[in-house]
Design a protein around this motif. Structure first.
Motif, PDB file in Angstrom:
ATOM      1  N   ASP A 131      -2.029 -42.064   7.339  1.00 34.08           N
ATOM      2  CA  ASP A 131      -2.664 -40.813   7.776  1.00 34.08           C
ATOM      3  C   ASP A 131      -3.178 -39.970   6.604  1.00 34.08           C
ATOM      4  OD1 ASP A 131      -0.331 -39.765   6.694  1.00 34.08           O
ATOM      5  OD2 ASP A 131       0.335 -38.778   8.538  1.00 34.08           O
ATOM      6  N   GLY A 132      -2.931 -40.434   5.358  1.00 37.42           N
ATOM      7  CA  GLY A 132      -3.437 -39.748   4.183  1.00 37.42           C
ATOM      8  C   GLY A 132      -2.665 -38.508   3.775  1.00 37.42           C
ATOM      9  N   MET A 133      -1.536 -38.240   4.404  1.00 36.60           N
ATOM     10  CA  MET A 133      -0.807 -37.002   4.150  1.00 36.60           C
ATOM     11  C   MET A 133       0.358 -37.155   3.167  1.00 36.60           C
ATOM     12  SD  MET A 133      -2.685 -35.071   5.876  1.00 36.60           S
ATOM     13  CE  MET A 133      -1.935 -33.500   6.107  1.00 36.60           C
ATOM     14  N   THR A 134       0.902 -38.359   3.020  1.00 39.76           N
ATOM     15  CA  THR A 134       2.074 -38.580   2.173  1.00 39.76           C
ATOM     16  C   THR A 134       1.731 -39.531   1.031  1.00 39.76           C
ATOM     17  OG1 THR A 134       3.562 -38.225   4.040  1.00 39.76           O
ATOM     18  CG2 THR A 134       4.479 -39.360   2.139  1.00 39.76           C
ATOM     19  N   GLY A 135       2.085 -39.118  -0.178  1.00 42.93           N
ATOM     20  CA  GLY A 135       1.842 -39.942  -1.351  1.00 42.93           C
ATOM     21  C   GLY A 135       3.152 -40.348  -1.994  1.00 42.93           C
ATOM     22  N   THR A 136       3.177 -41.563  -2.553  1.00 46.77           N
ATOM     23  CA  THR A 136       4.358 -42.089  -3.218  1.00 46.77           C
ATOM     24  C   THR A 136       3.958 -42.680  -4.564  1.00 46.77           C
ATOM     25  OG1 THR A 136       5.320 -42.665  -1.071  1.00 46.77           O
ATOM     26  CG2 THR A 136       6.302 -43.701  -3.011  1.00 46.77           C
ATOM     27  N   GLY A 137       4.743 -42.386  -5.587  1.00 42.36           N
ATOM     28  CA  GLY A 137       4.544 -42.973  -6.901  1.00 42.36           C
ATOM     29  C   GLY A 137       5.849 -43.570  -7.383  1.00 42.36           C
ATOM     30  N   ILE A 138       5.794 -44.759  -7.934  1.00 42.50           N
ATOM     31  CA  ILE A 138       6.986 -45.439  -8.456  1.00 42.50           C
ATOM     32  C   ILE A 138       6.639 -46.018  -9.816  1.00 42.50           C
ATOM     33  CG2 ILE A 138       8.631 -47.333  -8.107  1.00 42.50           C
ATOM     34  CD1 ILE A 138       8.058 -47.084  -5.090  1.00 42.50           C
ATOM     35  N   CYS A 139       7.532 -45.830 -10.789  1.00 37.35           N
ATOM     36  CA  CYS A 139       7.356 -46.425 -12.108  1.00 37.35           C
ATOM     37  C   CYS A 139       8.600 -47.220 -12.472  1.00 37.35           C
ATOM     38  CB  CYS A 139       7.126 -45.362 -13.181  1.00 37.35           C
ATOM     39  SG  CYS A 139       5.467 -44.676 -13.198  1.00 37.35           S
ATOM     40  N   LYS A 140       8.375 -48.367 -13.107  1.00 38.81           N
ATOM     41  CA  LYS A 140       9.451 -49.192 -13.637  1.00 38.81           C
ATOM     42  C   LYS A 140       9.296 -49.235 -15.148  1.00 38.81           C
ATOM     43  CE  LYS A 140      11.751 -53.631 -13.474  1.00 38.81           C
ATOM     44  NZ  LYS A 140      11.879 -54.922 -12.817  1.00 38.81           N
ATOM     45  N   ASN A 141      10.406 -49.048 -15.848  1.00 43.75           N
ATOM     46  CA  ASN A 141      10.406 -49.107 -17.304  1.00 43.75           C
ATOM     47  C   ASN A 141      10.531 -50.570 -17.721  1.00 43.75           C
ATOM     48  OD1 ASN A 141      10.813 -48.955 -20.039  1.00 43.75           O
ATOM     49  ND2 ASN A 141      12.489 -47.476 -19.932  1.00 43.75           N
ATOM     50  N   ILE A 142       9.439 -51.155 -18.186  1.00 40.57           N
ATOM     51  CA  ILE A 142       9.470 -52.546 -18.637  1.00 40.57           C
ATOM     52  C   ILE A 142       9.491 -52.622 -20.166  1.00 40.57           C
ATOM     53  CG2 ILE A 142       8.421 -53.500 -16.561  1.00 40.57           C
ATOM     54  CD1 ILE A 142       5.735 -53.533 -18.012  1.00 40.57           C
ATOM     55  N   GLY A 143       9.699 -51.454 -20.796  1.00 40.83           N
ATOM     56  CA  GLY A 143       9.770 -51.386 -22.251  1.00 40.83           C
ATOM     57  C   GLY A 143      11.187 -51.613 -22.749  1.00 40.83           C
ATOM     58  N   ASN A 144      11.411 -51.290 -24.018  1.00 35.62           N
ATOM     59  CA  ASN A 144      12.716 -51.527 -24.626  1.00 35.62           C
ATOM     60  C   ASN A 144      13.438 -50.254 -25.036  1.00 35.62           C
ATOM     61  OD1 ASN A 144      11.153 -50.792 -26.763  1.00 35.62           O
ATOM     62  ND2 ASN A 144      11.332 -52.733 -27.875  1.00 35.62           N
ATOM     63  N   HIS A 145      12.965 -49.091 -24.568  1.00 27.23           N
ATOM     64  CA  HIS A 145      13.650 -47.824 -24.841  1.00 27.23           C
ATOM     65  C   HIS A 145      13.573 -46.935 -23.609  1.00 27.23           C
ATOM     66  CE1 HIS A 145       9.430 -46.935 -25.745  1.00 27.23           C
ATOM     67  NE2 HIS A 145       9.731 -45.690 -25.448  1.00 27.23           N
ATOM     68  N   THR A 146      14.456 -45.957 -23.531  1.00 31.07           N
ATOM     69  CA  THR A 146      14.509 -45.049 -22.383  1.00 31.07           C
ATOM     70  C   THR A 146      13.305 -44.116 -22.390  1.00 31.07           C
ATOM     71  OG1 THR A 146      16.914 -45.144 -22.395  1.00 31.07           O
ATOM     72  CG2 THR A 146      15.915 -43.312 -21.212  1.00 31.07           C
ATOM     73  N   ILE A 147      12.778 -43.872 -21.209  1.00 25.90           N
ATOM     74  CA  ILE A 147      11.648 -42.957 -21.021  1.00 25.90           C
ATOM     75  C   ILE A 147      12.014 -41.963 -19.935  1.00 25.90           C
ATOM     76  CG2 ILE A 147       9.889 -44.636 -21.720  1.00 25.90           C
ATOM     77  CD1 ILE A 147       9.293 -44.993 -18.668  1.00 25.90           C
ATOM     78  N   GLU A 148      11.194 -40.949 -19.780  1.00 22.29           N
ATOM     79  CA  GLU A 148      11.272 -40.055 -18.633  1.00 22.29           C
ATOM     80  C   GLU A 148       9.925 -40.098 -17.929  1.00 22.29           C
ATOM     81  OE1 GLU A 148      14.402 -36.522 -19.259  1.00 22.29           O
ATOM     82  OE2 GLU A 148      12.529 -36.259 -20.354  1.00 22.29           O
ATOM     83  N   VAL A 149       9.966 -39.997 -16.621  1.00 23.64           N
ATOM     84  CA  VAL A 149       8.743 -40.022 -15.833  1.00 23.64           C
ATOM     85  C   VAL A 149       8.775 -38.870 -14.829  1.00 23.64           C
ATOM     86  CG1 VAL A 149       9.656 -41.660 -14.131  1.00 23.64           C
ATOM     87  CG2 VAL A 149       7.201 -41.507 -14.473  1.00 23.64           C
ATOM     88  N   SER A 150       7.611 -38.318 -14.553  1.00 26.35           N
ATOM     89  CA  SER A 150       7.437 -37.242 -13.588  1.00 26.35           C
ATOM     90  C   SER A 150       6.152 -37.533 -12.818  1.00 26.35           C
ATOM     91  CB  SER A 150       7.329 -35.904 -14.318  1.00 26.35           C
ATOM     92  OG  SER A 150       6.996 -34.868 -13.437  1.00 26.35           O
ATOM     93  N   PHE A 151       6.090 -37.103 -11.585  1.00 26.29           N
ATOM     94  CA  PHE A 151       4.911 -37.349 -10.751  1.00 26.29           C
ATOM     95  C   PHE A 151       4.315 -36.044 -10.263  1.00 26.29           C
ATOM     96  CE2 PHE A 151       7.509 -41.120 -10.432  1.00 26.29           C
ATOM     97  CZ  PHE A 151       6.591 -42.141 -10.567  1.00 26.29           C
ATOM     98  N   THR A 152       2.987 -36.024 -10.160  1.00 29.79           N
ATOM     99  CA  THR A 152       2.271 -34.928  -9.518  1.00 29.79           C
ATOM    100  C   THR A 152       1.451 -35.531  -8.394  1.00 29.79           C
ATOM    101  OG1 THR A 152       2.124 -33.672 -11.569  1.00 29.79           O
ATOM    102  CG2 THR A 152       0.572 -33.082  -9.823  1.00 29.79           C
ATOM    103  N   ILE A 153       1.650 -35.008  -7.204  1.00 29.20           N
ATOM    104  CA  ILE A 153       0.843 -35.416  -6.052  1.00 29.20           C
ATOM    105  C   ILE A 153      -0.162 -34.294  -5.828  1.00 29.20           C
ATOM    106  CG2 ILE A 153       0.845 -35.977  -3.589  1.00 29.20           C
ATOM    107  CD1 ILE A 153       3.733 -37.010  -4.031  1.00 29.20           C
ATOM    108  N   VAL A 154      -1.435 -34.634  -6.031  1.00 31.88           N
ATOM    109  CA  VAL A 154      -2.507 -33.654  -5.924  1.00 31.88           C
ATOM    110  C   VAL A 154      -2.923 -33.575  -4.460  1.00 31.88           C
ATOM    111  CG1 VAL A 154      -4.827 -33.032  -6.699  1.00 31.88           C
ATOM    112  CG2 VAL A 154      -3.250 -34.203  -8.263  1.00 31.88           C
ATOM    113  N   CYS A 155      -2.780 -32.379  -3.904  1.00 27.51           N
ATOM    114  CA  CYS A 155      -3.098 -32.150  -2.492  1.00 27.51           C
ATOM    115  C   CYS A 155      -4.432 -31.413  -2.398  1.00 27.51           C
ATOM    116  CB  CYS A 155      -2.007 -31.313  -1.837  1.00 27.51           C
ATOM    117  SG  CYS A 155      -0.372 -32.076  -1.886  1.00 27.51           S
ATOM    118  N   GLY A 156      -5.279 -31.833  -1.493  1.00 24.94           N
ATOM    119  CA  GLY A 156      -6.595 -31.216  -1.302  1.00 24.94           C
ATOM    120  C   GLY A 156      -6.602 -29.710  -1.481  1.00 24.94           C
ATOM    121  N   TRP A 157      -6.544 -28.949  -0.404  1.00 22.23           N
ATOM    122  CA  TRP A 157      -6.584 -27.489  -0.481  1.00 22.23           C
ATOM    123  C   TRP A 157      -5.185 -26.896  -0.518  1.00 22.23           C
ATOM    124  CZ3 TRP A 157     -10.912 -25.229  -1.791  1.00 22.23           C
ATOM    125  CH2 TRP A 157     -12.116 -25.877  -1.535  1.00 22.23           C
ATOM    126  N   SER A 158      -4.150 -27.700  -0.359  1.00 26.17           N
ATOM    127  CA  SER A 158      -2.767 -27.224  -0.406  1.00 26.17           C
ATOM    128  C   SER A 158      -2.263 -27.252  -1.845  1.00 26.17           C
ATOM    129  CB  SER A 158      -1.868 -28.129   0.443  1.00 26.17           C
ATOM    130  OG  SER A 158      -2.308 -28.169   1.772  1.00 26.17           O
TER     131      SER A 158
END
Length: 110
Positions: A46-73
């Motif tokens: 329905d285009g209303m829900t977004g999902t982001g997933i990241c897997k760390n395939i490197g050799n050190h710890t990382i941090e990840v954050s997601f932004t879901i850009v909403c049209g007029w909201s």
């Protein structure tokens, strides 16, 4: 005249002090996903829900954050999630109004 010059000098000092503040360390270290991360994004039918997933395939710890850009909201942002090598995590959000415009992952090295 003298008070005007003094006011200008104080104003210049205040501006210089404000302008010289460094950006936060986290902003300088933030980067888009690269070769050490595998990130996927999806939007519901329905285009209303977004999902982001990241897997760390490197050799050190990382941090990840997601932004879901909403049209007029208002956009939706997750907090930072630490991922050790081999770990994955993600975020999901539902936009109101016009739905999901895009999903962006931000990464920073620890």
């Amino acid at each position: 005249m003298r008070s005007t010059l003094r006011a200008l000098a104080v104003g210049a000092l205040l501006f210089t002090g404000t302008a010289l503040h460094a950006a936060p360390a986290e902003a300088a270290a933030m980067r888009p996903p690269g070769g050490g991360e595998a990130c996927t994004y999806s939007v519901s039918a329905d285009g209303m829900t977004g999902t982001g997933i990241c897997k760390n395939i490197g050799n050190h710890t990382i941090e990840v954050s997601f932004t879901i850009v909403c049209g007029w909201s208002p956009d939706l942002s997750s907090g930072w999630m630490a991922l050790a090598p081999g770990e994955s995590n993600g975020a999901r959000g539902t936009c109101g109004g016009t739905g999901v415009g895009s999903i962006v992952a931000h990464v920073r090295d620890l």
